[in-house]
Design a protein around this motif. Structure first.
Motif, PDB file in Angstrom:
ATOM      1  N   THR A   1       0.847  -1.205   0.000  1.00  0.00           N
ATOM      2  CA  THR A   1       0.000   0.000   0.000  1.00  0.00           C
ATOM      3  C   THR A   1       0.880   1.252   0.000  1.00  0.00           C
ATOM      4  O   THR A   1       0.508   2.272  -0.560  1.00  0.00           O
ATOM      5  N   ILE A   2       2.045   1.158   0.618  1.00  0.00           N
ATOM      6  CA  ILE A   2       2.931   2.325   0.731  1.00  0.00           C
ATOM      7  C   ILE A   2       3.950   2.385  -0.414  1.00  0.00           C
ATOM      8  O   ILE A   2       4.185   3.448  -0.984  1.00  0.00           O
ATOM      9  N   HIS A   3       4.504   1.223  -0.765  1.00  0.00           N
ATOM     10  CA  HIS A   3       5.611   1.235  -1.731  1.00  0.00           C
ATOM     11  C   HIS A   3       5.260   0.664  -3.111  1.00  0.00           C
ATOM     12  O   HIS A   3       6.042   0.827  -4.041  1.00  0.00           O
ATOM     13  N   GLY A   4       4.111  -0.037  -3.202  1.00  0.00           N
ATOM     14  CA  GLY A   4       3.831  -0.794  -4.433  1.00  0.00           C
ATOM     15  C   GLY A   4       3.875   0.056  -5.690  1.00  0.00           C
ATOM     16  O   GLY A   4       3.118   1.015  -5.817  1.00  0.00           O
ATOM     17  N   GLY A   5       4.743  -0.287  -6.613  1.00  0.00           N
ATOM     18  CA  GLY A   5       4.849   0.405  -7.894  1.00  0.00           C
ATOM     19  C   GLY A   5       5.399   1.815  -7.788  1.00  0.00           C
ATOM     20  O   GLY A   5       5.365   2.566  -8.763  1.00  0.00           O
ATOM     21  N   GLN A   6       5.910   2.202  -6.615  1.00  0.00           N
ATOM     22  CA  GLN A   6       6.346   3.594  -6.430  1.00  0.00           C
ATOM     23  C   GLN A   6       7.866   3.731  -6.512  1.00  0.00           C
ATOM     24  O   GLN A   6       8.604   2.908  -5.983  1.00  0.00           O
ATOM     25  N   GLU A   7       8.306   4.770  -7.185  1.00  0.00           N
ATOM     26  CA  GLU A   7       9.728   5.125  -7.265  1.00  0.00           C
ATOM     27  C   GLU A   7       9.821   6.594  -6.866  1.00  0.00           C
ATOM     28  O   GLU A   7       8.899   7.354  -7.161  1.00  0.00           O
ATOM     29  N   PRO A   8      10.936   7.013  -6.236  1.00  0.00           N
ATOM     30  CA  PRO A   8      11.076   8.463  -5.987  1.00  0.00           C
ATOM     31  C   PRO A   8      10.976   9.215  -7.313  1.00  0.00           C
ATOM     32  O   PRO A   8      11.398   8.711  -8.357  1.00  0.00           O
ATOM     33  N   ASP A   9      10.409  10.400  -7.277  1.00  0.00           N
ATOM     34  CA  ASP A   9      10.212  11.171  -8.501  1.00  0.00           C
ATOM     35  C   ASP A   9      11.551  11.444  -9.182  1.00  0.00           C
ATOM     36  O   ASP A   9      12.557  11.735  -8.524  1.00  0.00           O
ATOM     37  N   LYS A  10      11.534  11.343 -10.504  1.00  0.00           N
ATOM     38  CA  LYS A  10      12.786  11.435 -11.267  1.00  0.00           C
ATOM     39  C   LYS A  10      13.446  12.820 -11.182  1.00  0.00           C
ATOM     40  O   LYS A  10      14.666  12.935 -11.214  1.00  0.00           O
ATOM     41  N   ALA A  11      12.646  13.880 -11.064  1.00  0.00           N
ATOM     42  CA  ALA A  11      13.238  15.222 -11.109  1.00  0.00           C
ATOM     43  C   ALA A  11      14.098  15.510  -9.879  1.00  0.00           C
ATOM     44  O   ALA A  11      15.283  15.822  -9.998  1.00  0.00           O
ATOM     45  N   TYR A  12      13.531  15.385  -8.668  1.00  0.00           N
ATOM     46  CA  TYR A  12      14.256  15.778  -7.456  1.00  0.00           C
ATOM     47  C   TYR A  12      14.227  14.704  -6.377  1.00  0.00           C
ATOM     48  O   TYR A  12      14.589  14.952  -5.233  1.00  0.00           O
ATOM     49  N   GLY A  13      13.704  13.543  -6.703  1.00  0.00           N
ATOM     50  CA  GLY A  13      13.639  12.480  -5.697  1.00  0.00           C
ATOM     51  C   GLY A  13      12.506  12.657  -4.706  1.00  0.00           C
ATOM     52  O   GLY A  13      12.525  12.059  -3.621  1.00  0.00           O
ATOM     53  N   ALA A  14      11.511  13.481  -5.038  1.00  0.00           N
ATOM     54  CA  ALA A  14      10.367  13.670  -4.123  1.00  0.00           C
ATOM     55  C   ALA A  14       9.794  12.304  -3.758  1.00  0.00           C
ATOM     56  O   ALA A  14       9.584  11.458  -4.622  1.00  0.00           O
ATOM     57  N   VAL A  15       9.546  12.086  -2.470  1.00  0.00           N
ATOM     58  CA  VAL A  15       9.057  10.786  -2.005  1.00  0.00           C
ATOM     59  C   VAL A  15       7.603  10.588  -2.410  1.00  0.00           C
ATOM     60  O   VAL A  15       7.203   9.496  -2.796  1.00  0.00           O
TER      61      VAL A  15
ATOM     62  N   PRO B   1       2.179  11.871 -15.120  1.00  0.00           N
ATOM     63  CA  PRO B   1       3.016  11.158 -14.146  1.00  0.00           C
ATOM     64  C   PRO B   1       2.330  10.897 -12.796  1.00  0.00           C
ATOM     65  O   PRO B   1       2.568   9.855 -12.179  1.00  0.00           O
ATOM     66  N   THR B   2       1.492  11.821 -12.346  1.00  0.00           N
ATOM     67  CA  THR B   2       0.819  11.594 -11.052  1.00  0.00           C
ATOM     68  C   THR B   2      -0.205  10.465 -11.199  1.00  0.00           C
ATOM     69  O   THR B   2      -0.305   9.586 -10.339  1.00  0.00           O
ATOM     70  N   ARG B   3      -0.934  10.505 -12.304  1.00  0.00           N
ATOM     71  CA  ARG B   3      -1.897   9.414 -12.543  1.00  0.00           C
ATOM     72  C   ARG B   3      -1.155   8.096 -12.728  1.00  0.00           C
ATOM     73  O   ARG B   3      -1.596   7.050 -12.231  1.00  0.00           O
ATOM     74  N   HIS B   4      -0.039   8.153 -13.399  1.00  0.00           N
ATOM     75  CA  HIS B   4       0.744   6.942 -13.630  1.00  0.00           C
ATOM     76  C   HIS B   4       1.194   6.325 -12.297  1.00  0.00           C
ATOM     77  O   HIS B   4       1.117   5.112 -12.105  1.00  0.00           O
ATOM     78  N   ALA B   5       1.611   7.190 -11.365  1.00  0.00           N
ATOM     79  CA  ALA B   5       2.029   6.679 -10.047  1.00  0.00           C
ATOM     80  C   ALA B   5       0.854   5.970  -9.364  1.00  0.00           C
ATOM     81  O   ALA B   5       1.011   4.901  -8.760  1.00  0.00           O
ATOM     82  N   LEU B   6      -0.333   6.569  -9.473  1.00  0.00           N
ATOM     83  CA  LEU B   6      -1.526   5.921  -8.898  1.00  0.00           C
ATOM     84  C   LEU B   6      -1.813   4.604  -9.614  1.00  0.00           C
ATOM     85  O   LEU B   6      -2.118   3.591  -8.969  1.00  0.00           O
TER      86      LEU B   6
END
Ligand code: P1T
Length: 386
Positions: free
Chosen positions: A11-25, A54-59
């Protein structure tokens, strides 16, 4: 991301990577309609926010992960997600659907897609023989809601998957009431999982959104084509809110289930209550199926006060002070509703009464407040009926 995480970590980490631009969590809310290109077609993965953001993609990645699927698609609402599934069909195709389901789903089926030539057969799906009898040569889709809204019937997803396979049809499961914390339909053989993400996934009653998750990449491509071609996408801000909600899904669901049990048991033992519908009771007609496919029994409960008429049910919901009288469900706050006049008013009276949605029925979405406060509120509302 580390592989093989458990659900409470996915639920917290699934499919998630820090954002490519600045590493935003947390992924930034990319509130943009379009993306600059260096030369026509030369972009950094996104060109226009209907096609991808990108935000929708993260979801979408998070949705795929928590539902144990491979592809997630986020829509503007639960009904927009269903609409995309139904657009896979063509005139003459048939759908066998649960007879007791959200009124808006029934309206979409009968008022939008039936006039376009798709045929729907509504069946009480606890009866496997009735489902089998309703399946014909032109059946392309089984549409299952479980637990059902609002009667809390439980449908055997594994059995439906077997029937769908035999008929060469797809199985879609509306997993809104259960959430992937309680049940993972793709693991049980479904082809498509659908959510009103407005409910438990978002979890805070601050967003309307929908989701689909599938494993098959051909099916994902067809759905993605429809999502982009029809355009009912989840916006960046709404995607962010659902993603943020998902991160606490497991913690909220645990408390929802504890409170749901406390409220269901309180109502069942109350002398002024005639019937309580909640799959956690050992004498619920499909309790065994619920126990075999769900981790716990959730916090959606319907009930009927003894001898109540339409006016009594209305008076009951009006007098609540901690529960809010409102449509929707699955938020942290407890909600109460009167299906006959609210969520299921779009179903003709004879149809809804056949499945138990009578004028006296009250539906509760039990939130995560202190259970003692919820019970005291219900007690006061029941007393003023007597
Ligand atoms: O409201 P929307 O996000 O479009 O989702 C529709 C929907 C689909 N499936 C189920 C099982 C649902 O419960 C809903 C929405 N239901 C309500 C608003 C309600 O109060 O029941």
């Amino acid at each position: 991301m580390k592989k093989d995480l458990k659900f409470n970590s996915l639920t917290i980490h699934g499919g998630q990577e820090p954002d490519k631009a600045y590493g935003a969590v947390m992924p930034p809310i990319y509130q943009t309609s379009t993306f600059a290109q260096k030369s026509p077609g030369a972009h950094q993965g996104y060109e226009y926010s209907r096609s991808g953001n990108p935000t929708r993609h993260a979801l979408e990645q998070a949705l795929a992960s928590i539902e144990k699927g491979a592809h997630g698609l986020a829509f503007a609402s639960g009904l927009a997600a269903m609409d995309a599934v139904l657009k896979l069909l063509k005139p003459g195709d048939e759908v066998v659907a649960t007879n007791d389901l959200y009124g808006g789903s029934y309206r979409l089926f009968t008022k939008v897609f039936e006039p376009l030539g798709i045929r729907f057969r509504f069946v009480g799906m606890r009866d496997l023989a009735a489902v089998e009898a309703a399946i014909g040569e032109r059946t392309r889709l089984l549409w299952v809601e479980t637990p059902t809204n609002p009667m809390m019937n439980v449908v055997d997803i594994r059995a439906m998957a077997a029937l769908a396979r035999k008929a060469g049809a797809m199985l879609a499961v509306d997993n809104t009431f259960a959430t992937p914390y309680l049940q993972q339909p793709l693991e049980l053989g479904a082809d498509i999982v659908m959510h009103s993400a407005t409910k438990y996934l978002g979890g805070h009653s601050d967003v309307v959104a929908g989701a689909l998750v599938v494993r098959d990449s051909g099916l994902a491509e067809r759905l993605y084509f429809i999502q982009n071609a029809s355009g009912a996408v989840c916006g960046p801000m709404d995607s962010y809110l659902v993603l943020r909600g998902i991160k606490t899904l497991h913690v909220r669901m645990q408390r929802h289930c504890e409170n749901g049990r406390a409220v269901a048991e309180y109502l069942r033992d109350h002398p002024m209550v005639e019937a309580v519908y909640w799959p956690g009771f050992a004498d619920h007609p499909n309790h065994d199926v619920a126990a075999s496919q769900m981790r716990d029994f959730g916090a959606m409960i319907s009930f009927r006060p003894k001898g109540a008429r339409y006016e009594d049910a209305v008076r009951f919901v009006e007098s609540l002070e901690v529960f809010t009288l409102a449509e929707s469900l699955g938020g942290v706050e407890s909600l109460a509703g009167h299906p006959a006049s609210m969520t299921h008013a779009s179903i003709p009276k004879e149809e809804r009464e056949k499945s138990g949605v009578t004028d006296a029925l009250i539906r509760l979405s039990v939130g995560i407040e202190d259970a003692a406060d919820l019970i005291a509120d219900l007690e006061a509302a029941l007393r003023q009926l007597g």
